[in-house]
Design a protein around this motif. Sequence first.
Motif, short mmCIF file in Angstrom:
data_model
loop_
_atom_site.label_atom_id
_atom_site.label_comp_id
_atom_site.label_asym_id
_atom_site.label_seq_id
_atom_site.Cartn_x
_atom_site.Cartn_y
_atom_site.Cartn_z
N HIS A 84 0.80 -1.22 0.00
CA HIS A 84 0.00 0.00 0.00
C HIS A 84 0.83 1.27 0.00
O HIS A 84 0.30 2.35 -0.24
CB HIS A 84 -0.95 0.00 1.21
CG HIS A 84 -2.05 -1.00 1.09
ND1 HIS A 84 -3.30 -0.80 1.62
CD2 HIS A 84 -2.11 -2.21 0.49
CE1 HIS A 84 -4.07 -1.84 1.36
NE2 HIS A 84 -3.36 -2.71 0.68
N LEU A 85 2.12 1.17 0.28
CA LEU A 85 3.02 2.31 0.14
C LEU A 85 3.61 2.28 -1.25
O LEU A 85 4.32 1.34 -1.61
CB LEU A 85 4.13 2.26 1.19
CG LEU A 85 3.83 2.86 2.56
CD1 LEU A 85 5.00 2.62 3.51
CD2 LEU A 85 3.53 4.35 2.47
N VAL A 86 3.31 3.30 -2.05
CA VAL A 86 3.71 3.32 -3.46
C VAL A 86 4.51 4.58 -3.71
O VAL A 86 4.08 5.70 -3.36
CB VAL A 86 2.47 3.29 -4.38
CG1 VAL A 86 2.89 3.38 -5.84
CG2 VAL A 86 1.66 2.03 -4.13
N ASP A 87 5.68 4.44 -4.32
CA ASP A 87 6.51 5.59 -4.65
C ASP A 87 6.09 6.13 -6.01
O ASP A 87 6.28 5.47 -7.04
CB ASP A 87 7.99 5.19 -4.67
CG ASP A 87 8.92 6.40 -4.67
OD1 ASP A 87 8.48 7.47 -5.15
OD2 ASP A 87 10.05 6.28 -4.20
N ARG A 118 3.91 7.12 -1.02
CA ARG A 118 2.57 7.62 -0.70
C ARG A 118 1.68 6.43 -0.40
O ARG A 118 1.74 5.40 -1.06
CB ARG A 118 1.99 8.41 -1.89
CG ARG A 118 2.69 9.73 -2.19
CD ARG A 118 2.45 10.77 -1.10
NE ARG A 118 3.04 12.06 -1.44
CZ ARG A 118 2.36 13.07 -1.98
NH1 ARG A 118 1.06 12.91 -2.24
NH2 ARG A 118 2.95 14.20 -2.25
N LEU A 119 0.84 6.60 0.59
CA LEU A 119 -0.05 5.52 1.02
C LEU A 119 -1.28 5.49 0.14
O LEU A 119 -1.87 6.53 -0.18
CB LEU A 119 -0.43 5.73 2.49
CG LEU A 119 -1.09 4.57 3.23
CD1 LEU A 119 -0.15 3.37 3.31
CD2 LEU A 119 -1.49 5.01 4.64
N ARG A 120 -1.70 4.29 -0.23
CA ARG A 120 -2.92 4.09 -0.99
C ARG A 120 -4.01 3.52 -0.08
O ARG A 120 -3.73 2.93 0.96
CB ARG A 120 -2.69 3.14 -2.17
CG ARG A 120 -1.71 3.68 -3.21
CD ARG A 120 -2.35 4.67 -4.15
NE ARG A 120 -1.39 5.22 -5.10
CZ ARG A 120 -1.06 4.63 -6.26
NH1 ARG A 120 -1.61 3.47 -6.58
NH2 ARG A 120 -0.19 5.19 -7.07
#
Length: 701
Positions: free
Chosen positions: A446-449, A455-457
């Motif tokens: 869920h943490l996407v760069d 950034r958290l999704r």
Amino acid sequence: MTGADRGSVLQVNRLAAATSPYLLQHADNPVDWHEWGAEAFAEARERDVPLLISVGYSACHWCHVMAHQSFEDEQVAAVVNATTVPVKVDREERPDVDAVYMAATQATTGHGGWPMTVFATPDGEPIFCGTYFPRDHFLQVVTAVDAAWRDRRDDVLASSTRLAEAIRGHLTPPTGVAVDDEALAAAVLALARTEDREHGGFGGAPKFPPSMVLEQLLRHHARTGDRAALDLAARTGEAMARGGIYDQLAGGFARYAVDAQWVVPHFEKMLYDNALLMRFYVHWWRATGDALAGRIAEETADFVVRDLGTAHGGFASALDADTDGVEGLTYAWTPAQLTEVLGPDDGPWVADLLDVTDEGTFEHGTSTLRLRTDPDGDAAAGRWARARERLLAARAERPQPGRDDKVVTAWNGLAIAGLAEVGVLLDRRDLLEAATRCADHLLGTHLVDDGDGPRLRRSSRDGVVGAAAAVADDHGDLAEGLLTLHQATGDPRWLRAARDLVDTALARFTSPEGAVHDTADDAEALFARPHSSSDGAEPSGQSALAGAALTLGALTGDPSYLQAADRALHAAGAVATREPRFAGWALAVAEARAAGPVQVAVVTPGPDDARGRALLETVRASPSPGLVLAYGAPDTPDAPLLAGRPLVDGGAAAYVCRGFVCDRPVTTPEELAAALAPPAGAQVEEDDPEADSRRGRSPSP
């Protein structure tokens, strides 16, 4: 293709590629649904028609009803497709979209709920709002909106603009109010005045599990010794656990009871309810040693892991309210069905035990299951346990409700916290491991760069993360779960990850006054920026972030986090002091703030050190809401409370600090228990002589 063509020819439904199970339920509708996004708005402008925004979720009974009546109907679809751009929204995937249109729906109709049905301008400003409409009524509404849009456009736009401006004002954070000792005591008195003394709970039907309110009551008792607060929580906790809202066979709570007696549930089971409730029940058990509380905490945790666990380590959102379109089909029983499974001796006995009658307590002569009293004696308890296993096996052969296997960040954060505490307090290492797997999954998926850093999704499904950005409660609840897991395991990586989340949320979601917006400052612009100072079925972003910042400040010794928590609590104070039933988590966090920080650092020469384990058990037996725990080797990296804390005579020691002022180290459980003793009068009267041994049976992981 013209609007008329759209009404007569089924297009490739754009929902077929959605990650939301709710949207996928509508993928073969003749309604030409769009997902929420720029494409839908652009088409509405191009065609010069309103948007039809339909908001719901996969476990929603009336969403299914409206879908069957209207969205699967060719005639209805023809009218909808010809006169609107229809947009289907999963409220769990897009809580920000849900929040602003729910505010408009409540403002114009006086109530809210799902399915939510909103007609809006091509710019997204609401024109007409409602909830569930029967088929013919819905057709009338669609036709009326189309006529008004074509024939009275100026009036429609003027009204829409006024409504949008009013909603923007309504969503502006209110002036802050202090949540001090007086306010906390007043909240307990206000809750007592609304208690249903006969059936438990607050207010009348329908009754929702007031998990966060119950947590505040437990914390108030632990902090002040107010026995009335504990009794108030216990009466509701027992009523729910023995009622039909609780699954007496498999564990876990339904969303709410349709009656005041907790007999008939609305059968959907939500992850957030069960995550919050397992934590309340294990805290009740810790405070009193109550056997029912411990059993319900453990069974609820088992339900979450067994029935909501996903292959990637996260937890699914919900089990459906319906089975094959029928509420309660999986769960309700008749006396004859019990006898068929259990035989002529055990069948009638279990029917009497569970209040299954010939008349029925539900529909069509069936009954929900209620365990009004525990079986009397070991022999009866064993008989019930064997019968329960047979009934559960028989129930497994029935049709089963659908499962929404979307993994929502916030709700999984709550589950991590609940599982970690049940696991460590009830000596269930498997539950602690489940919490750890979930945390790994969320941080890994869920943490996407996106080029500007992680950034958290909001959610994922089948290991694939969705496009929706995380909102404030995602950050706060996940940080809460990670901080709880850190205290349960001693692993500093969870503390580091939580700190990153809180730093991001404080920078991107909060105002200088401490109000927490639901969306980030660079999020997609809606017609209003959502904000909630109220706790509903789960903590608001406001109170979730307040709680995480408070714990983080205590664990790190950084006063800036405590100051952020104070500002957030002050911003939540208007609701907390006026309507405590709708500010349970804010009040629970305020209780922790009033009680602490109490920082306990346990330094050990190794994880198997017997003295260290005994000290940890003593800390974990404390119900103090302001207590935080760090443990491990002296000067463990990234564990500030362990810095400069030496072993004593080469062995484990505990350092207790209040408000960052520390006592001398202690080395025995007796000394530590005395240092952690609650205020005079706060001890719980204990009728069960085995309660202390049950509370102390959990070793450190």
